[in-house]
Design an enzyme around this catalytic site. Structure first.
Site, PDB file in Angstrom:
ATOM      1  N   PHE A  70      -8.009  -6.733 -14.474  1.00  0.00           N
ATOM      2  CA  PHE A  70      -8.141  -5.290 -14.218  1.00  0.00           C
ATOM      3  C   PHE A  70      -8.551  -4.616 -15.513  1.00  0.00           C
ATOM      4  CE2 PHE A  70      -7.091  -0.855 -14.070  1.00  0.00           C
ATOM      5  CZ  PHE A  70      -7.632  -0.493 -12.852  1.00  0.00           C
TER       6      PHE A  70
ATOM      7  N   ASP B  58      -8.024  -6.608 -24.023  1.00  0.00           N
ATOM      8  CA  ASP B  58      -7.745  -5.334 -23.372  1.00  0.00           C
ATOM      9  C   ASP B  58      -6.233  -5.138 -23.386  1.00  0.00           C
ATOM     10  OD1 ASP B  58      -7.186  -3.233 -21.681  1.00  0.00           O
ATOM     11  OD2 ASP B  58      -8.619  -3.805 -20.140  1.00  0.00           O
TER      12      ASP B  58
ATOM     13  N   LYS C 104      -3.826   4.486 -22.467  1.00  0.00           N
ATOM     14  CA  LYS C 104      -2.516   4.770 -21.869  1.00  0.00           C
ATOM     15  C   LYS C 104      -1.509   5.386 -22.866  1.00  0.00           C
ATOM     16  CE  LYS C 104      -3.000   2.311 -17.631  1.00  0.00           C
ATOM     17  NZ  LYS C 104      -3.804   1.133 -17.392  1.00  0.00           N
TER      18      LYS C 104
HETATM   19  C1  LIG Z   1      -5.203   1.071 -16.866  1.00  0.00           C
HETATM   20  C2  LIG Z   1      -6.030  -0.013 -17.419  1.00  0.00           C
HETATM   21  C3  LIG Z   1      -7.395   0.187 -17.694  1.00  0.00           C
HETATM   22  C4  LIG Z   1      -8.143   1.441 -17.316  1.00  0.00           C
HETATM   23  O1  LIG Z   1      -7.625   2.584 -17.903  1.00  0.00           O
HETATM   24  P1  LIG Z   1      -7.992   4.020 -17.256  1.00  0.00           P
HETATM   25  O2  LIG Z   1      -7.432   4.997 -18.253  1.00  0.00           O
HETATM   26  O3  LIG Z   1      -7.313   4.078 -15.936  1.00  0.00           O
HETATM   27  O4  LIG Z   1      -9.459   4.086 -17.141  1.00  0.00           O
HETATM   28  C5  LIG Z   1      -8.087  -0.849 -18.294  1.00  0.00           C
HETATM   29  N1  LIG Z   1      -7.492  -2.008 -18.592  1.00  0.00           N
HETATM   30  C6  LIG Z   1      -6.184  -2.237 -18.337  1.00  0.00           C
HETATM   31  C7  LIG Z   1      -5.575  -3.545 -18.706  1.00  0.00           C
HETATM   32  C8  LIG Z   1      -5.411  -1.262 -17.723  1.00  0.00           C
HETATM   33  O5  LIG Z   1      -4.139  -1.498 -17.436  1.00  0.00           O
END
Ligand SMILES: *Cc1c(COP(=O)(O)O)cnc(C)c1O
Length: 377
Positions: free
Chosen positions: A140, A225, A254
């Site tokens: 994700f 990520d 986040k």
């Molecule tokens: C939430 C998330 C994203 C995307 O972040 P947004 O601010 O919702 O665009 C990307 N990678 C990971 C691992 C995430 O948990």
């Protein structure tokens, strides 16, 4: 207004791209949230790691209010007096050389993709338009078109094509698959240190270390990520620390703002980011003084208040206590730090909702009224 009225209004006028629990929250403080009927909940989701510092942290709130009165947005056509401070603090804290600020997590991912492709053509010497990025199944990384194009979640990608080419999908946690997938056109390997949305999937011990070695050997950029795993959640500032490695590009978002404001960043250890020259990438809101001030304070309280150690200690305690629960509906309990999942047995779950419904975060425990121990799963 009553709970049902809020829900009906939302359903009537809002796009249906979410299916939230029918709890209408109105207030939050630290780990607690309250709904419009006055019920109190322990928030174990923490907005998927965006409020690691707790809801409405007073110091972040103050920084936001003070900065909002002074200067909020200049665009990057001008400099502002908060951005350099965020740059320096973030680099020192994460041992990075360079930072590129954006807003959402998906934008940080897109930024990294652009950087490594350009690096591939201009530094590594990959033939034009042949660059490949390796990603993992069940990843994700966000919701933009490029990103959903390499998702393996059919619900996330179906009928949104055509998609951008140049991505190769391998199984998560399998370093042999990574080694085999690399070609002369591979510019990067992008992976979550722990797959969050897939259901807190922790790779085998040594996986990231091995991936680091494979990338090094093949001149491939390692992108971690850490948008969800980063900034304290797993009991370390960055989850890469659990295996003693450093990514070439690290993506954070986040909790970078403690939930007040969308702020994300690409952290660069190698000088990959230097590939971008003026006019080649940007964002109107990226690096704005309000975001920078909020992010600086969000990082400060994370460190000053010992939140990272707390996540490590409380997470270990929480996990060990959770594992004592015997319940036939529980298939597995796993986690690192305060990133914890309870996986339900498959019984009720092979419904139309797919995998996201059966693997659930420990969402929230209803504490007042109607509390019943089973509600937590
Ligand atoms: C939430 C998330 C994203 C995307 O972040 P947004 O601010 O919702 O665009 C990307 N990678 C990971 C691992 C995430 O948990």
């Amino acid at each position: 207004m009553k709970t049902s009225e809020y829900i009906n209004m939302e359903n009537e006028y809002g796009a249906g791209n979410y299916k939230p629990l029918d709890v209408v929250l109105t207030r939050g403080e630290g780990i607690w949230v309250w709904d419009v009927d006055g019920n109190k909940y322990l928030d174990c989701l923490a907005a998927y790691s965006a409020v690691n510092q707790g809801h409405c942290h007073p110091e972040i709130l103050k920084a936001m209010m003070d900065q909002a009165k002074k200067l909020t947005l200049t665009s990057r056509a001008f400099r502002n007096d908060q951005l350099p401070l965020l740059y320096e603090e973030l680099c020192k804290l994460t041992n990075s050389h360079k930072v590129l600020p954006m807003n959402s997590g998906a934008e940080a991912v897109e930024t990294a993709i652009k950087c490594v492709r350009k690096w591939g053509y201009e530094v590594k010497g990959v033939e034009q338009d042949k660059a490949e990025i390796i990603v993992c199944a069940d990843n994700f990384h966000g919701r933009t078109l490029a990103i959903v194009g390499f998702s393996t979640d059919e619900n996330a990608r179906d009928n949104f094509g055509p998609f951008a080419p140049g991505f190769k999908i391998i199984p998560f946690g399998d370093s042999d698959a990574l080694e085999k997938a690399i070609t002369k056109n591979t510019v990067a390997f992008m992976v979550e240190p722990i797959q969050g949305e897939a259901g807190v999937i922790i790779p085998p011990e040594g996986y990231l270390k091995k991936a680091r070695e494979i990338c090094e050997k093949n001149n491939v950029i390692l992108i971690l990520d850490e948008i969800q795993t980063g900034l304290g959640r797993t009991g370390a500032l960055l989850a890469e620390e659990h295996e003693g490695i450093e990514a070439d590009l690290t993506l954070i978002g986040k909790a970078l703002s403690g939930g007040f404001y969308p702020v994300s960043a690409v952290l660069s250890n190698k000088e990959v980011i230097e590939i971008l020259k003026p006019g080649q990438h940007g964002s109107t809101f990226g690096g704005n003084p309000l975001a920078c001030s909020v992010a600086r304070t969000a990082l400060k309280v994370l460190v000053d208040e010992g939140m990272i150690e707390n996540a490590r200690e409380m997470g270990a305690y929480f996990l060990s206590e959770l594992k004592k629960i015997e319940n036939k509906n529980i298939r597995d309990i796993r986690g690192r730090g305060l990133m914890i999942a309870i996986e339900k047995e498959l019984i009720r779950c092979l419904s139309n909702e797919g995998i996201m419904d059966q693997i659930t975060y420990f969402f929230c425990i209803k504490l007042s009224r109607e509390y019943n121990g089973n509600e937590m799963i």
